[in-house]
Motif scaffolding. Sequence first.
Motif, PDB file in Angstrom:
ATOM      1  N   MET A   1       0.826  -1.165   0.000  1.00  0.00           N
ATOM      2  CA  MET A   1       0.000   0.000   0.000  1.00  0.00           C
ATOM      3  C   MET A   1       0.877   1.237   0.000  1.00  0.00           C
ATOM      4  O   MET A   1       2.055   1.164   0.201  1.00  0.00           O
ATOM      5  N   GLY A   2       0.312   2.407  -0.174  1.00  0.00           N
ATOM      6  CA  GLY A   2       1.078   3.637  -0.275  1.00  0.00           C
ATOM      7  C   GLY A   2       1.600   4.102   1.069  1.00  0.00           C
ATOM      8  O   GLY A   2       1.548   3.383   2.051  1.00  0.00           O
ATOM      9  N   ASN A   3       2.085   5.332   1.101  1.00  0.00           N
ATOM     10  CA  ASN A   3       2.594   5.839   2.364  1.00  0.00           C
ATOM     11  C   ASN A   3       1.429   6.012   3.330  1.00  0.00           C
ATOM     12  O   ASN A   3       0.366   6.429   2.972  1.00  0.00           O
ATOM     13  N   SER A   4       1.608   5.658   4.571  1.00  0.00           N
ATOM     14  CA  SER A   4       0.521   5.716   5.536  1.00  0.00           C
ATOM     15  C   SER A   4       0.725   6.903   6.466  1.00  0.00           C
ATOM     16  O   SER A   4       1.773   7.515   6.505  1.00  0.00           O
ATOM     17  N   MET A   5      -0.328   7.202   7.224  1.00  0.00           N
ATOM     18  CA  MET A   5      -0.252   8.324   8.148  1.00  0.00           C
ATOM     19  C   MET A   5       0.784   8.042   9.226  1.00  0.00           C
ATOM     20  O   MET A   5       0.953   6.922   9.663  1.00  0.00           O
ATOM     21  N   CYS A   6       1.495   9.054   9.631  1.00  0.00           N
ATOM     22  CA  CYS A   6       2.516   8.880  10.652  1.00  0.00           C
ATOM     23  C   CYS A   6       2.380   9.981  11.686  1.00  0.00           C
ATOM     24  O   CYS A   6       1.544  10.850  11.570  1.00  0.00           O
ATOM     25  N   ASP A  35      -5.136   2.802  -7.379  1.00  0.00           N
ATOM     26  CA  ASP A  35      -3.802   2.860  -7.979  1.00  0.00           C
ATOM     27  C   ASP A  35      -3.930   3.622  -9.297  1.00  0.00           C
ATOM     28  O   ASP A  35      -4.962   3.534  -9.968  1.00  0.00           O
ATOM     29  N   TYR A  36      -2.904   4.374  -9.653  1.00  0.00           N
ATOM     30  CA  TYR A  36      -2.892   5.079 -10.936  1.00  0.00           C
ATOM     31  C   TYR A  36      -1.474   5.033 -11.497  1.00  0.00           C
ATOM     32  O   TYR A  36      -0.566   5.647 -10.942  1.00  0.00           O
ATOM     33  N   PRO A  37      -1.280   4.287 -12.579  1.00  0.00           N
ATOM     34  CA  PRO A  37       0.047   4.280 -13.208  1.00  0.00           C
ATOM     35  C   PRO A  37       0.217   5.542 -14.049  1.00  0.00           C
ATOM     36  O   PRO A  37      -0.642   5.874 -14.860  1.00  0.00           O
ATOM     37  N   SER A  38       1.297   6.256 -13.832  1.00  0.00           N
ATOM     38  CA  SER A  38       1.506   7.495 -14.594  1.00  0.00           C
ATOM     39  C   SER A  38       1.625   7.172 -16.080  1.00  0.00           C
ATOM     40  O   SER A  38       2.188   6.156 -16.469  1.00  0.00           O
ATOM     41  N   ARG A  39       1.090   8.061 -16.896  1.00  0.00           N
ATOM     42  CA  ARG A  39       1.090   7.855 -18.345  1.00  0.00           C
ATOM     43  C   ARG A  39       1.964   8.862 -19.086  1.00  0.00           C
ATOM     44  O   ARG A  39       2.266   8.680 -20.248  1.00  0.00           O
ATOM     45  N   ASN A  45       2.694   8.741 -10.240  1.00  0.00           N
ATOM     46  CA  ASN A  45       2.282   7.357 -10.031  1.00  0.00           C
ATOM     47  C   ASN A  45       1.664   7.237  -8.638  1.00  0.00           C
ATOM     48  O   ASN A  45       2.284   7.626  -7.658  1.00  0.00           O
ATOM     49  N   LEU A  46       0.434   6.725  -8.532  1.00  0.00           N
ATOM     50  CA  LEU A  46      -0.246   6.592  -7.246  1.00  0.00           C
ATOM     51  C   LEU A  46      -0.402   5.140  -6.839  1.00  0.00           C
ATOM     52  O   LEU A  46      -0.579   4.272  -7.681  1.00  0.00           O
ATOM     53  N   LYS A  47      -0.386   4.931  -5.541  1.00  0.00           N
ATOM     54  CA  LYS A  47      -0.773   3.649  -4.964  1.00  0.00           C
ATOM     55  C   LYS A  47      -1.922   3.938  -4.004  1.00  0.00           C
ATOM     56  O   LYS A  47      -1.934   4.981  -3.348  1.00  0.00           O
ATOM     57  N   LYS A  48      -2.873   3.029  -3.941  1.00  0.00           N
ATOM     58  CA  LYS A  48      -4.013   3.213  -3.055  1.00  0.00           C
ATOM     59  C   LYS A  48      -3.509   3.458  -1.633  1.00  0.00           C
ATOM     60  O   LYS A  48      -2.661   2.726  -1.132  1.00  0.00           O
ATOM     61  N   TYR A  83       0.681  15.497 -11.679  1.00  0.00           N
ATOM     62  CA  TYR A  83      -0.760  15.539 -11.873  1.00  0.00           C
ATOM     63  C   TYR A  83      -1.381  14.174 -11.634  1.00  0.00           C
ATOM     64  O   TYR A  83      -0.794  13.153 -11.976  1.00  0.00           O
ATOM     65  N   VAL A  84      -2.583  14.174 -11.038  1.00  0.00           N
ATOM     66  CA  VAL A  84      -3.370  12.957 -10.863  1.00  0.00           C
ATOM     67  C   VAL A  84      -4.817  13.270 -11.224  1.00  0.00           C
ATOM     68  O   VAL A  84      -5.258  14.407 -11.086  1.00  0.00           O
ATOM     69  N   PRO A  85      -5.573  12.277 -11.695  1.00  0.00           N
ATOM     70  CA  PRO A  85      -6.987  12.518 -12.003  1.00  0.00           C
ATOM     71  C   PRO A  85      -7.772  12.827 -10.731  1.00  0.00           C
ATOM     72  O   PRO A  85      -7.541  12.217  -9.686  1.00  0.00           O
ATOM     73  N   LYS A  86      -8.705  13.776 -10.827  1.00  0.00           N
ATOM     74  CA  LYS A  86      -9.511  14.166  -9.668  1.00  0.00           C
ATOM     75  C   LYS A  86     -10.265  12.999  -9.054  1.00  0.00           C
ATOM     76  O   LYS A  86     -10.410  12.923  -7.840  1.00  0.00           O
ATOM     77  N   ASP A  87     -10.765  12.099  -9.880  1.00  0.00           N
ATOM     78  CA  ASP A  87     -11.586  10.995  -9.384  1.00  0.00           C
ATOM     79  C   ASP A  87     -10.805   9.944  -8.615  1.00  0.00           C
ATOM     80  O   ASP A  87     -11.398   9.061  -8.005  1.00  0.00           O
TER      81      ASP A  87
END
Length: 99
Positions: A1-6, A35-39, A45-48, A83-87
């Motif tokens: 998973m992505g970075n978590s709260m700390c 998840d969003y692979p950068s294009r 690039n995002l991870k949930k 940039y990442v998609p708003k949705d």
Amino acid sequence: MGNSMCTCKRCCPCCPPKNEERTLSRKGVFKSIYDYPSRTIWDLNLKKGDILEVTEETEYWLYVRRRTAKGNGSKSFVEEKGYVPKDFIKPLDSVEAEP
């Protein structure tokens, strides 16, 4: 998973400054829900589960900053912007961002 709260001394936008109390409303702080692979080279690039700070907004895209602590035990971090998609992201304190 992505970075978590700390609970560090401000390595990411989810952590308040040391002398400030955590509030329920953290305007500008979002969590990725997919998840969003950068294009392109401008996408991030995002991870949930990634925690992001929004700095700019267009009709369909958000320009965000992600700060991730380095894994070598130091108190430094890596900052990424893009940039990442708003949705694909929701406000951190929203129901949609809940696990």
